[in-house]
Design a protein around this motif. Structure first.
Motif, PDB file in Angstrom:
ATOM      1  N   THR A 262       0.531  -1.505  -0.227  1.00 46.70           N
ATOM      2  CA  THR A 262       0.023   0.205   0.344  1.00 46.70           C
ATOM      3  C   THR A 262       0.918   1.639  -0.241  1.00 46.70           C
TER       4      THR A 262
ATOM      5  N   ARG B 184       2.541   1.888  -2.947  1.00 43.55           N
ATOM      6  CA  ARG B 184       1.518   2.343  -4.475  1.00 43.55           C
ATOM      7  C   ARG B 184       0.915   4.022  -4.262  1.00 43.55           C
TER       8      ARG B 184
ATOM      9  N   TYR C 163       3.992   4.991  -5.680  1.00 43.13           N
ATOM     10  CA  TYR C 163       4.362   5.373  -6.874  1.00 43.13           C
ATOM     11  C   TYR C 163       3.200   6.499  -7.856  1.00 43.13           C
TER      12      TYR C 163
END
Length: 215
Positions: free
Chosen positions: A164, A167, A170
């Protein structure tokens, strides 16, 4: 002259244990010793005489039985023991202990046998077997870790926290990249617009100066 012994080896005589089959190295069964005559050319010190010689080609082989009994069979049994951990329920604490023990035993056997093998740059069948066996033990251990992780996980989301966070990081990086591309495109558009205005003004001034000079 060597003669065949009792256990498949060769003996020169004079020893009760010579030629027995428990030695690590032994002669091959077919043509273990080959004698080839060879004549060297004359040396400068004796130009009129040849130098005959006998070249012996001795072929020996390593005993494979100790490695099959002491390593290959052991590795196969350790892999079976590692795979048997799949039959234990996740609530059983011995599941992880069994996998780790099989992995450590495989590593210990690899260290012991590697000290008795000659070092070689190429991949032999024994090295390939060792890599495959260690891979099986590693996969068995990682499978037990994954099963216990998901079995005792009590969070609402099955996605790990590190995934998580990765992500989010990113996505933030991609957003900054898109924003930078938008800013760069806007700057390029403004620069092109200013250049067009400057060119237009220059053309207008040039046209007016030409008409004034012509009048």
């Amino acid at each position: 002259r060597p003669v065949p012994g009792v256990g498949g080896g060769f003996t020169m005589g004079g020893s009760q244990t010579a030629g027995e089959s428990y030695n690590e190295f032994s002669f091959v069964e077919e043509d273990p010793v080959v004698c080839l005559p060879h004549v060297y050319p004359p040396y400068p010190s004796s130009p009129e005489e040849d130098w005959p010689a006998l070249l012996y080609n001795v072929t020996i082989e390593r005993s494979w039985e100790p490695y099959v009994r002491g390593y290959i069979t052991t590795q196969v049994l350790l892999n079976i023991i590692g795979f048997s951990a799949f039959w234990l329920p996740p609530s059983c604490g011995e599941r992880m202990g069994l996998s780790i023990t099989a992995m450590l035993a495989a590593v210990a056997a690899e260290i012991v046998v590697a000290a008795n093998l000659p070092a070689a740059a190429e991949y032999t069948w024994f090295q390939k077997f060792s890599i495959l066996s260690m891979s099986f033990a590693f996969v068995s251990l990682m499978e037990c870790v994954a099963v216990l992780y998901f079995y005792y996980k009590r969070s609402e989301d099955m996605i790990p926290w590190w995934f998580t966070e990765f992500r989010k990081w990113y996505g933030f990086r991609q957003a900054r990249k898109r924003a930078a591309q938008v800013v760069t495109g806007t700057k390029q558009t403004v620069v092109r617009g200013v250049d067009n205005v400057v060119d237009s003004v220059a053309k207008v001034r040039k046209s007016y100066s030409g008409e004034y000079t012509g009048d």
